[in-house]
Design a protein around this motif. Structure first.
Motif, PDB file in Angstrom:
ATOM      1  N   MET A 152      -4.056   3.962 -63.103  1.00  0.00           N
ATOM      2  CA  MET A 152      -4.399   2.775 -62.316  1.00  0.00           C
ATOM      3  C   MET A 152      -4.453   3.123 -60.830  1.00  0.00           C
ATOM      4  SD  MET A 152      -2.092  -0.142 -64.225  1.00  0.00           S
ATOM      5  CE  MET A 152      -2.830  -1.490 -63.294  1.00  0.00           C
ATOM      6  N   ARG A 153      -5.344   2.475 -60.116  1.00  0.00           N
ATOM      7  CA  ARG A 153      -5.531   2.741 -58.703  1.00  0.00           C
ATOM      8  C   ARG A 153      -4.804   1.693 -57.863  1.00  0.00           C
ATOM      9  NH1 ARG A 153      -9.812   6.129 -57.681  1.00  0.00           N
ATOM     10  NH2 ARG A 153     -10.128   5.196 -55.632  1.00  0.00           N
ATOM     11  N   ARG A 154      -4.564   2.049 -56.629  1.00  0.00           N
ATOM     12  CA  ARG A 154      -3.981   1.085 -55.706  1.00  0.00           C
ATOM     13  C   ARG A 154      -5.010   0.022 -55.356  1.00  0.00           C
ATOM     14  NH1 ARG A 154      -1.331   2.122 -49.685  1.00  0.00           N
ATOM     15  NH2 ARG A 154      -1.096  -0.072 -49.178  1.00  0.00           N
ATOM     16  N   VAL A 205       2.662  -4.634 -63.114  1.00  0.00           N
ATOM     17  CA  VAL A 205       2.532  -3.182 -62.990  1.00  0.00           C
ATOM     18  C   VAL A 205       1.746  -2.835 -61.730  1.00  0.00           C
ATOM     19  CG1 VAL A 205       1.578  -1.098 -64.054  1.00  0.00           C
ATOM     20  CG2 VAL A 205       2.703  -2.828 -65.479  1.00  0.00           C
ATOM     21  N   GLN A 206       0.673  -3.585 -61.472  1.00  0.00           N
ATOM     22  CA  GLN A 206      -0.130  -3.326 -60.278  1.00  0.00           C
ATOM     23  C   GLN A 206       0.664  -3.564 -58.999  1.00  0.00           C
ATOM     24  OE1 GLN A 206      -3.624  -2.207 -60.342  1.00  0.00           O
ATOM     25  NE2 GLN A 206      -2.750  -1.581 -58.377  1.00  0.00           N
ATOM     26  N   ASN A 207       1.510  -4.592 -58.981  1.00  0.00           N
ATOM     27  CA  ASN A 207       2.375  -4.825 -57.816  1.00  0.00           C
ATOM     28  C   ASN A 207       3.220  -3.595 -57.518  1.00  0.00           C
ATOM     29  OD1 ASN A 207       3.096  -8.277 -58.753  1.00  0.00           O
ATOM     30  ND2 ASN A 207       1.523  -7.505 -57.366  1.00  0.00           N
ATOM     31  N   PHE A 208       3.807  -3.026 -58.562  1.00  0.00           N
ATOM     32  CA  PHE A 208       4.667  -1.859 -58.363  1.00  0.00           C
ATOM     33  C   PHE A 208       3.857  -0.637 -57.936  1.00  0.00           C
ATOM     34  CE2 PHE A 208       7.657  -4.214 -61.245  1.00  0.00           C
ATOM     35  CZ  PHE A 208       8.679  -4.339 -60.323  1.00  0.00           C
ATOM     36  N   TRP A 240       2.628   3.216 -53.526  1.00  0.00           N
ATOM     37  CA  TRP A 240       1.695   3.829 -52.579  1.00  0.00           C
ATOM     38  C   TRP A 240       2.047   3.469 -51.137  1.00  0.00           C
ATOM     39  CZ3 TRP A 240      -1.548   7.642 -52.409  1.00  0.00           C
ATOM     40  CH2 TRP A 240      -2.138   8.120 -53.583  1.00  0.00           C
ATOM     41  N   ARG A 241       2.408   2.205 -50.894  1.00  0.00           N
ATOM     42  CA  ARG A 241       2.780   1.816 -49.526  1.00  0.00           C
ATOM     43  C   ARG A 241       3.954   2.655 -49.034  1.00  0.00           C
ATOM     44  NH1 ARG A 241       1.268  -3.592 -51.032  1.00  0.00           N
ATOM     45  NH2 ARG A 241       3.287  -3.875 -52.050  1.00  0.00           N
ATOM     46  N   ARG A 242       4.943   2.819 -49.887  1.00  0.00           N
ATOM     47  CA  ARG A 242       6.128   3.599 -49.514  1.00  0.00           C
ATOM     48  C   ARG A 242       5.750   5.055 -49.238  1.00  0.00           C
ATOM     49  NH1 ARG A 242      10.002   6.627 -52.594  1.00  0.00           N
ATOM     50  NH2 ARG A 242      12.182   6.335 -51.971  1.00  0.00           N
ATOM     51  N   ALA A 243       4.956   5.649 -50.114  1.00  0.00           N
ATOM     52  CA  ALA A 243       4.563   7.053 -49.935  1.00  0.00           C
ATOM     53  C   ALA A 243       3.761   7.244 -48.649  1.00  0.00           C
ATOM     54  CB  ALA A 243       3.756   7.528 -51.143  1.00  0.00           C
ATOM     55  N   ASP A 303       8.533   1.152 -65.317  1.00  0.00           N
ATOM     56  CA  ASP A 303       8.293   2.342 -66.137  1.00  0.00           C
ATOM     57  C   ASP A 303       6.800   2.571 -66.341  1.00  0.00           C
ATOM     58  OD1 ASP A 303      10.977   2.861 -66.376  1.00  0.00           O
ATOM     59  OD2 ASP A 303      11.188   1.937 -68.353  1.00  0.00           O
ATOM     60  N   ALA A 304       6.063   1.492 -66.588  1.00  0.00           N
ATOM     61  CA  ALA A 304       4.621   1.613 -66.806  1.00  0.00           C
ATOM     62  C   ALA A 304       3.912   2.089 -65.540  1.00  0.00           C
ATOM     63  CB  ALA A 304       4.043   0.274 -67.264  1.00  0.00           C
ATOM     64  N   ALA A 305       4.319   1.571 -64.395  1.00  0.00           N
ATOM     65  CA  ALA A 305       3.707   1.987 -63.131  1.00  0.00           C
ATOM     66  C   ALA A 305       3.976   3.460 -62.855  1.00  0.00           C
ATOM     67  CB  ALA A 305       4.238   1.125 -61.987  1.00  0.00           C
TER      68      ALA A 305
END
Length: 235
Positions: free
Chosen positions: A1-3, A120-123, A128-131, A194-196
């Protein structure tokens, strides 16, 4: 999944702009004073760091509202949305601390704090924001001796911060863990986290204190690892 772009991207953008404006127009106090800026995310030991400054006699402000830099000397909570570069320009004697913890524990803590189910998309978006934020911080402070990054769950984390800041003690009343949540965990958030992590290939990495994410392309990751190795850090 993409951001994807979500409501938090928009909200944080507005908050950052407002906080930059607030800092521009408010009194700065002594610009040559030593200031301590905790610039990591909430739910990453910010309360413990706030109390660390307090027990060492430093005027500390711990709040998600605008930091009143002219009235206090240490600041924490929601550091990831603060005008860090502006603080750095205005206060040449400031010290900056990037507080973090293993990714999975951060996601669990922040989701539990909000007491709502995130998709899952929220996570994925938050990962990505954190990274990306960590990457910006590492580039900004590359080679600097006034910056430390600390995994707050690493043994001796508070002592490392105390030593870095020249503080007398790292002992806190009640021990190093402060403001531990007693809110119930929502099981679906654990499933979605876990899914994210699986979708991004971060299942193993998420349990370690990593400053540089494998989300980044190889060349960028190599550059970020070099930046990490140029500063003081505790993973």
């Amino acid at each position: 999944m993409r951001r994807t772009t979500d409501i938090n991207d928009l909200a944080f953008g507005v908050i950052r702009a407002r906080m930059r404006l607030h800092f521009m127009v408010t009194p700065k106090g002594d610009r040559h004073a030593v200031k301590y800026f905790v610039i990591g995310h909430p739910r990453n030991g910010t309360t413990a760091l706030h109390k660390l400054f307090e027990v060492n006699g430093i005027r500390s402000f711990h709040d998600s509202s605008d930091w009143r830099t002219g009235r206090f000397d240490a600041f924490s909570d929601f550091g990831q949305v603060r005008p860090v570069a502006a603080f750095d320009r205005v206060y040449p004697n400031a010290v900056f601390i990037l507080n973090f913890r293993p990714l999975r524990k951060y996601l669990i803590s922040i989701a539990t704090h909000h007491q709502k189910v995130f998709t899952v998309q929220n996570f994925i978006n938050e990962i990505w924001r954190r990274a990306d934020y960590f990457a910006w911080v590492l580039r900004h402070f590359r080679g600097r001796d006034d910056f430390i990054a600390v995994n707050i769950e690493a043994p001796g984390a508070l002592q490392a911060v105390a030593d870095f800041c020249g503080l007398t003690t790292a002992e806190l009343p009640g021990g190093p863990v402060q403001n531990a949540s007693n809110r119930p965990r929502l099981p679906q958030n654990g499933v979605n986290i876990d899914a994210a992590l699986r979708a991004l290939g971060l299942t193993e990495e998420a349990d370690r204190g990593c400053l540089v994410s494998s989300l980044h392309a190889e060349a960028e990751r190599k550059d970020l690892l070099a930046a990490r190795d140029s500063i003081r850090f505790v993973e």
